[in-house]
Design an enzyme around this catalytic site. Structure first.
Site, PDB file in Angstrom:
ATOM      1  N   ILE A  54      39.675  23.654  28.776  1.00  0.00           N
ATOM      2  CA  ILE A  54      39.938  22.581  29.231  1.00  0.00           C
ATOM      3  C   ILE A  54      39.002  22.592  30.420  1.00  0.00           C
ATOM      4  O   ILE A  54      39.773  23.263  31.365  1.00  0.00           O
ATOM      5  CB  ILE A  54      40.897  22.356  29.298  1.00  0.00           C
ATOM      6  N   HIS A  56      40.711  20.257  33.203  1.00  0.00           N
ATOM      7  CA  HIS A  56      41.960  20.256  33.602  1.00  0.00           C
ATOM      8  C   HIS A  56      41.605  19.478  34.844  1.00  0.00           C
ATOM      9  O   HIS A  56      40.377  19.495  35.591  1.00  0.00           O
ATOM     10  CB  HIS A  56      43.137  21.428  34.239  1.00  0.00           C
ATOM     11  N   VAL A 179      32.132  49.300  38.731  1.00  0.00           N
ATOM     12  CA  VAL A 179      32.607  49.800  39.944  1.00  0.00           C
ATOM     13  C   VAL A 179      34.028  51.282  40.167  1.00  0.00           C
ATOM     14  O   VAL A 179      34.657  50.924  39.163  1.00  0.00           O
ATOM     15  CB  VAL A 179      33.095  48.931  40.837  1.00  0.00           C
ATOM     16  N   ILE A 345      42.543  34.517  39.568  1.00  0.00           N
ATOM     17  CA  ILE A 345      41.902  33.340  38.829  1.00  0.00           C
ATOM     18  C   ILE A 345      42.366  33.234  37.626  1.00  0.00           C
ATOM     19  O   ILE A 345      41.496  33.599  36.905  1.00  0.00           O
ATOM     20  CB  ILE A 345      40.160  33.404  39.167  1.00  0.00           C
TER      21      ILE A 345
HETATM   22  C1  FAD Z   1      44.865  32.018  27.280  1.00  0.00           C
HETATM   23  C2  FAD Z   1      44.093  31.616  28.574  1.00  0.00           C
HETATM   24  C3  FAD Z   1      43.791  29.454  28.379  1.00  0.00           C
HETATM   25  C4  FAD Z   1      43.004  29.476  29.915  1.00  0.00           C
HETATM   26  N1  FAD Z   1      42.606  28.000  29.586  1.00  0.00           N
HETATM   27  C5  FAD Z   1      41.839  28.352  30.395  1.00  0.00           C
HETATM   28  C6  FAD Z   1      41.962  26.440  30.616  1.00  0.00           C
HETATM   29  O1  FAD Z   1      41.159  25.781  29.613  1.00  0.00           O
HETATM   30  N2  FAD Z   1      41.327  26.070  31.789  1.00  0.00           N
HETATM   31  C7  FAD Z   1      40.472  26.662  32.424  1.00  0.00           C
HETATM   32  O2  FAD Z   1      40.591  26.505  33.829  1.00  0.00           O
HETATM   33  N3  FAD Z   1      40.986  28.050  32.855  1.00  0.00           N
HETATM   34  C8  FAD Z   1      41.461  28.604  31.430  1.00  0.00           C
HETATM   35  N4  FAD Z   1      41.867  29.248  31.407  1.00  0.00           N
HETATM   36  C9  FAD Z   1      41.345  31.029  32.984  1.00  0.00           C
HETATM   37  C10 FAD Z   1      40.145  31.252  32.423  1.00  0.00           C
HETATM   38  O3  FAD Z   1      39.673  31.454  31.780  1.00  0.00           O
HETATM   39  C11 FAD Z   1      39.807  32.122  33.678  1.00  0.00           C
HETATM   40  O4  FAD Z   1      40.858  31.606  35.302  1.00  0.00           O
HETATM   41  C12 FAD Z   1      38.863  32.752  34.241  1.00  0.00           C
HETATM   42  O5  FAD Z   1      37.884  32.834  33.073  1.00  0.00           O
HETATM   43  C13 FAD Z   1      38.867  33.905  35.557  1.00  0.00           C
HETATM   44  O6  FAD Z   1      37.611  33.993  35.538  1.00  0.00           O
HETATM   45  P1  FAD Z   1      37.312  35.475  36.087  1.00  0.00           P
HETATM   46  O7  FAD Z   1      35.759  35.649  36.042  1.00  0.00           O
HETATM   47  O8  FAD Z   1      37.265  35.425  37.468  1.00  0.00           O
HETATM   48  O9  FAD Z   1      37.763  36.878  35.632  1.00  0.00           O
HETATM   49  P2  FAD Z   1      36.752  37.624  34.164  1.00  0.00           P
HETATM   50  O10 FAD Z   1      36.040  36.641  33.439  1.00  0.00           O
HETATM   51  O11 FAD Z   1      37.624  38.084  33.666  1.00  0.00           O
HETATM   52  O12 FAD Z   1      35.555  38.488  34.371  1.00  0.00           O
HETATM   53  C14 FAD Z   1      35.814  39.134  35.426  1.00  0.00           C
HETATM   54  C15 FAD Z   1      34.946  40.527  35.030  1.00  0.00           C
HETATM   55  O13 FAD Z   1      34.480  41.761  35.852  1.00  0.00           O
HETATM   56  C16 FAD Z   1      34.832  42.738  35.607  1.00  0.00           C
HETATM   57  N5  FAD Z   1      35.366  43.800  35.842  1.00  0.00           N
HETATM   58  C17 FAD Z   1      36.077  44.340  36.009  1.00  0.00           C
HETATM   59  N6  FAD Z   1      36.680  45.708  36.528  1.00  0.00           N
HETATM   60  C18 FAD Z   1      35.515  46.085  37.200  1.00  0.00           C
HETATM   61  C19 FAD Z   1      34.958  46.924  37.771  1.00  0.00           C
HETATM   62  N7  FAD Z   1      35.559  48.402  37.732  1.00  0.00           N
HETATM   63  N8  FAD Z   1      32.930  47.276  37.949  1.00  0.00           N
HETATM   64  C20 FAD Z   1      32.816  46.532  37.296  1.00  0.00           C
HETATM   65  N9  FAD Z   1      32.975  45.074  36.992  1.00  0.00           N
HETATM   66  C21 FAD Z   1      34.473  44.636  36.346  1.00  0.00           C
HETATM   67  C22 FAD Z   1      34.923  42.423  33.311  1.00  0.00           C
HETATM   68  O14 FAD Z   1      34.635  42.925  32.896  1.00  0.00           O
HETATM   69  C23 FAD Z   1      34.760  40.797  33.917  1.00  0.00           C
HETATM   70  O15 FAD Z   1      33.909  40.702  33.308  1.00  0.00           O
HETATM   71  C24 FAD Z   1      42.751  30.291  30.514  1.00  0.00           C
HETATM   72  C25 FAD Z   1      42.769  31.676  31.068  1.00  0.00           C
HETATM   73  C26 FAD Z   1      43.210  32.671  29.831  1.00  0.00           C
HETATM   74  C27 FAD Z   1      43.156  34.257  29.520  1.00  0.00           C
END
Ligand code: FAD
Length: 490
Positions: A54, A56, A179, A345
């Site tokens: 979504i 938002h 990492v 996040i």
């Molecule tokens: C149930 C649910 C519903 C949601 N619905 C919405 C929505 O409708 N709208 C919205 O705006 N947001 C929504 N969100 C939030 C959104 O999905 C997240 O905020 C967003 O995907 C976060 O992205 P990210 O890249 O920070 O984290 P991630 O996608 O988790 O990426 C982090 C990355 O870091 C990597 N990593 C971790 N440790 C290491 C390491 N030691 N070395 C190298 N790499 C590493 C992982 O493998 C991963 O690929 C929702 C989340 C959830 C769980």
């Protein structure tokens, strides 16, 4: 001549979810060398692959917080971002339902908060108007907050769009390379040494975008406490045959743990129901539970007249990265110069990604200004989808390449030509799930029963490996075993 890759970078980004990828894309506008390190075998393997999709409006977050600012700015940027990166996006509006006159006070609070956050066009509407917009709402639906800026986006394409475009602009991605340690740079120089399971790299600036693991990465350089809890959310995905159940995203009033259970169309025409919210210890705990799925289907019955539970084609769970303070943390760590946390996040992180990318790129310019690239490529095209083409267009494609006549996934009508395109592109697919997210092969109602062995054969042929070596999502997730090979009972 063997090309020796530089082990020194200006910037290292840890994590290739939507956050790290958006940051990589925005920083790739600047004249800097950038490396992204990702522990999984593909981009988009963390929270970014399992969420509601979504966009938002921004009425929910507390005014003045980073969440509120990034949400509203991300929503503003989303349309143009999706246009330039060829990502499926629709501004389909959101409705937040109230089930009684008392609930309407909750809607008023959201409306006031939204207006303070700068969300345009909010209004409260009552049952008659509500049913004109969405005839399949339940008898309980009494009133709703109408959010015209609400939208839906494909989370996989958004993440891959950012990542592929960053790669097109010179960012290096090292996948399947977790990492394991970070230390100050050698000889008292500015920056860090970042060690992975394969190598050690140096960078002036390190950006921590590691999702639920951001607290672990933060603790490698900082003594300031940070604690990220995995907050699981479970979903049921319904077949496209019930895709017209609702056309808007139907929320209920948000609770303490999140935005509550929604019923929404997806950017690809399915219906999605969920999520619940449960704090768990396991940062890899993405299994679904019978109780969780029953809970979301029961709650969805408050929103819509008939919950299409017989049309559920799959269920899945994602983990929100909930930081104890409840806000996004996007700043240089207090006690670690040139180390930027992009942590906590959780939702609305997907919506916020374009804004977070913009904001972090701005932080870098403040810390260490550089010139912008004159040859930055802003546009990226996703793998073309033959199913949406006219008969003439399809015939032209097939004349050019007969692989477009070979249908591999019958449910979603995905051809061999599309799978080849998904494999042979910047950051191309190397796993079964990688092909699925880039082409939708395996996303239909047969649950990949028909196409997965055929996709395995194509992957093996194109990657020059044996079918037994092809995995679902990297690591040990093998699909086939050789005759006589022992299979673990786990
Ligand atoms: C149930 C649910 C519903 C949601 N619905 C919405 C929505 O409708 N709208 C919205 O705006 N947001 C929504 N969100 C939030 C959104 O999905 C997240 O905020 C967003 O995907 C976060 O992205 P990210 O890249 O920070 O984290 P991630 O996608 O988790 O990426 C982090 C990355 O870091 C990597 N990593 C971790 N440790 C290491 C390491 N030691 N070395 C190298 N790499 C590493 C992982 O493998 C991963 O690929 C929702 C989340 C959830 C769980």
């Amino acid at each position: 001549m063997k090309v020796v890759k530089s082990m020194k970078y200006d910037v290292i980004i840890i994590g290739a979810g939507v956050t790290g990828s958006a940051v990589a894309r925005e920083v790739s506008r600047q004249n800097r060398s950038v490396l992204v390190l990702e522990k999984n075998a593909d981009v988009c393997e963390g929270s970014s692959k399992a969420n509601s999709g979504i966009v938002h409006g921004g009425y929910d977050a507390k005014p003045g917080t980073m969440k509120a600012k990034m949400n509203v700015r991300g929503n503003e940027l989303m349309e143009e971002t999706c246009r330039t990166l060829d990502v499926p996006f629709k501004r389909n509006e959101s409705l937040v339902l109230a089930f009684s006159q008392e609930d309407v006070d909750g809607l008023r609070e959201l409306l006031a908060r939204g207006e303070e956050n700068g969300v345009p066009g909010l209004s409260i509407i009552y049952r008659d108007e509500l049913l004109e917009l969405e005839p399949n709402l339940s008898d309980k639906a009494y009133a709703a907050l109408r959010v015209p800026t609400g939208g839906i986006v494909c989370p996989f394409e958004l993440t891959m769009g950012f990542a592929e475009n960053a790669a097109m602009n010179g960012v290096e991605f090292h996948l399947a390379e977790p990492v394991t340690a970070i230390a100050p740079a050698a000889d008292g120089q500015e920056g860090y040494q970042v060690t992975t399971t394969k190598d050690t790299y140096e960078a002036k600036i390190v950006i921590n975008a590691a999702g639920v693991y951001a607290d672990k990465i933060h603790a490698m350089v900082s003594k300031v406490p940070m604690s990220i809890t995995a907050r699981r959310g479970e979903y049921c995905l319904c077949d496209k045959s019930v895709g017209n159940l609702v056309s808007r995203t139907i929320f209920q009033l948000p609770g303490k743990l999140g935005k509550g259970v929604l019923v929404t169309p997806t950017a690809h025409g399915n219906i999605l129901i969920g999520p619940n919210a449960e704090d768990i210890e396991d940062k890899e705990g993405t299994c679904t539970t019978a109780e969780g799925l029953a809970e979301i289907l029961a709650k969805a019955a408050d929103s819509v007249k008939t919950v299409p539970s017989r049309q559920v084609i799959t269920s899945f769970a994602g983990l929100r990265a909930h930081e104890a303070g409840g806000d996004f943390i996007i700043r240089e760590a207090e006690d670690a110069k040139n180390f930027i946390d992009v942590a906590g996040i959780e939702s609305p992180g997907l919506t916020s990604a374009p804004a977070i990318g913009e904001y972090v790129a701005g932080l870098l310019q403040e810390m260490d200004p550089v010139s912008l690239k004159e040859n930055f490529i802003a546009e990226r095209k996703r793998v073309l989808q033959i199913s949406g083409m006219s008969a003439e267009e399809k015939a032209a494609m097939i004349r050019e390449n007969p692989a477009f006549a070979n249908v591999i996934c019958r449910c979603e009508t995905v051809t061999e030509g599309e799978i080849l395109a998904a494999i042979h592109r910047p950051l191309g697919a190397t796993t079964l799930d990688g092909v699925k997210r880039r082409t939708r092969a395996g996303m239909g109602r047969c649950g990949a029963g028909f196409c997965s062995t055929r996709v395995v054969a194509i992957l093996a042929r194109e990657l020059g490996i044996s079918p037994e070596e092809v995995t679902k999502f990297g690591g040990d997730s093998k699909i086939l075993v050789s005759e006589g090979e022992e299979v673990s009972a786990e």
